[in-house]
Design a protein around this motif. Sequence first.
Motif, short mmCIF file in Angstrom:
data_model
loop_
_atom_site.label_atom_id
_atom_site.label_comp_id
_atom_site.label_asym_id
_atom_site.label_seq_id
_atom_site.Cartn_x
_atom_site.Cartn_y
_atom_site.Cartn_z
N ALA A 75 0.82 -1.21 0.00
CA ALA A 75 0.00 0.00 0.00
C ALA A 75 0.86 1.26 0.00
CB ALA A 75 -0.93 -0.01 1.21
N THR A 76 1.92 1.25 0.79
CA THR A 76 2.80 2.42 0.86
C THR A 76 3.43 2.71 -0.51
OG1 THR A 76 3.30 1.96 3.18
CG2 THR A 76 4.79 3.44 2.01
N LEU A 77 3.98 1.66 -1.11
CA LEU A 77 4.58 1.83 -2.44
C LEU A 77 3.53 2.19 -3.49
CD1 LEU A 77 7.10 -1.17 -2.49
CD2 LEU A 77 7.63 1.26 -2.23
N GLY A 78 2.35 1.60 -3.37
CA GLY A 78 1.29 1.87 -4.33
C GLY A 78 0.85 3.32 -4.32
N VAL A 79 0.68 3.89 -3.14
CA VAL A 79 0.28 5.30 -3.04
C VAL A 79 1.38 6.21 -3.58
CG1 VAL A 79 -0.26 7.18 -1.44
CG2 VAL A 79 -1.31 4.92 -1.13
N LEU A 80 2.62 5.97 -3.16
CA LEU A 80 3.73 6.82 -3.58
C LEU A 80 3.93 6.77 -5.10
CD1 LEU A 80 6.35 6.10 -0.76
CD2 LEU A 80 4.95 8.14 -1.05
N VAL A 81 4.00 5.56 -5.65
CA VAL A 81 4.23 5.41 -7.08
C VAL A 81 3.03 5.92 -7.88
CG1 VAL A 81 4.67 3.76 -8.94
CG2 VAL A 81 5.81 3.49 -6.74
N GLY A 82 1.81 5.69 -7.37
CA GLY A 82 0.62 6.17 -8.05
C GLY A 82 0.57 7.68 -8.16
N LEU A 83 0.95 8.37 -7.10
CA LEU A 83 0.99 9.83 -7.13
C LEU A 83 2.06 10.33 -8.11
CD1 LEU A 83 0.60 10.62 -3.32
CD2 LEU A 83 -1.10 11.04 -5.11
N LEU A 84 3.18 9.64 -8.14
CA LEU A 84 4.28 10.06 -9.02
C LEU A 84 3.95 9.80 -10.49
CD1 LEU A 84 7.38 8.86 -6.96
CD2 LEU A 84 6.61 11.22 -7.31
N THR A 85 3.41 8.63 -10.80
CA THR A 85 3.10 8.34 -12.20
C THR A 85 1.97 9.23 -12.72
OG1 THR A 85 1.61 6.55 -11.49
CG2 THR A 85 3.86 5.95 -12.11
N ALA A 86 1.12 9.70 -11.81
CA ALA A 86 0.01 10.55 -12.24
C ALA A 86 0.43 12.00 -12.45
CB ALA A 86 -1.12 10.50 -11.20
N LEU A 103 8.31 6.17 -17.67
CA LEU A 103 9.20 5.07 -17.32
C LEU A 103 8.47 3.86 -16.75
CD1 LEU A 103 12.17 4.11 -17.01
CD2 LEU A 103 12.12 5.11 -14.71
N LEU A 104 7.48 4.08 -15.86
CA LEU A 104 6.89 2.99 -15.10
C LEU A 104 5.50 2.55 -15.54
CD1 LEU A 104 7.86 3.93 -11.42
CD2 LEU A 104 8.94 2.28 -12.93
N GLU A 105 4.69 3.45 -16.05
CA GLU A 105 3.29 3.09 -16.32
C GLU A 105 3.14 1.94 -17.31
OE1 GLU A 105 -0.97 5.18 -17.50
OE2 GLU A 105 0.81 6.43 -17.20
N PRO A 106 3.86 1.92 -18.45
CA PRO A 106 3.71 0.77 -19.35
C PRO A 106 4.12 -0.56 -18.70
CG PRO A 106 4.77 2.61 -20.46
CD PRO A 106 4.74 2.96 -19.02
#
Length: 252
Positions: A74-85, A93-96
């Motif tokens: 969950a921690t990684l998901g929130v952080l990465v989700g905010l960054l990719t958005a 770099l990460l979304e595909p």
Amino acid sequence: MDSHLKKYGQLIISLSGVVAVWWLVSGLGLVNQNLFPTPPQVLAAAVELYRDGVLISDLQISLKRAAIGFTIGATLGVLVGLLTARVFAVSLLLEPFLTLLRPIPAIALVPIAIVWFGIGEGSKYFVIAYTVFLAVWLNTHAGASSVASTYIRAARSLGANRFREFFEVVVPAAAPHIVVGLRLGAALAFLSLVAAELSGASSGIGFRLQDARQFIQTDRMFVGLIQLGILGALLDSVFVLISRRLVHWESA
């Protein structure tokens, strides 16, 4: 208060109806009780597991695994989700790559998780965190990327810098989606927990299900399934209460 009483009343009626039908079908011999045990048989199996000290120990072990895996994912998901958005370079770099990972089920990762981390706790944390991460990332990304442009323009016109814009506009606007992702991630944590415990485990609810399957002890299998259902429902209720307090503007 009345709405809560109504909800609890509906829950009691629903569960009572299910148990009654279950008892009727299995008790009248419409199905083989060795394959579909009666509620008293399941209760007796639960009592036996409790007296053996297995019921509580498995529950504690599985809860610990689910909690640690969920927290990491969950921690990684929130952080990465905010960054990719909100950060184009990170999205590029990460979304595909993350989109390609999404169709891969947790159970398919169990063999490689064991190879990477061994049969200890690390492989189980990895499988659970992986599943939770993808669910939370997707919802967080969707929420943060759909923030109304009028909010952003209003914040900038009031002199907000990028830092304040991110934490005072983007994060609150995406919070309802984040909470939905966390609720989904919590449910998926228990699904992936069972997948992780079916292989390379000697304790936990998933292991107990597998052990009961080998000896065709369906009453014990039902105990494990009921445990998972109760845990999932309780955790979901906790998230609902937390979301109402933290994301109060959404329901206002």
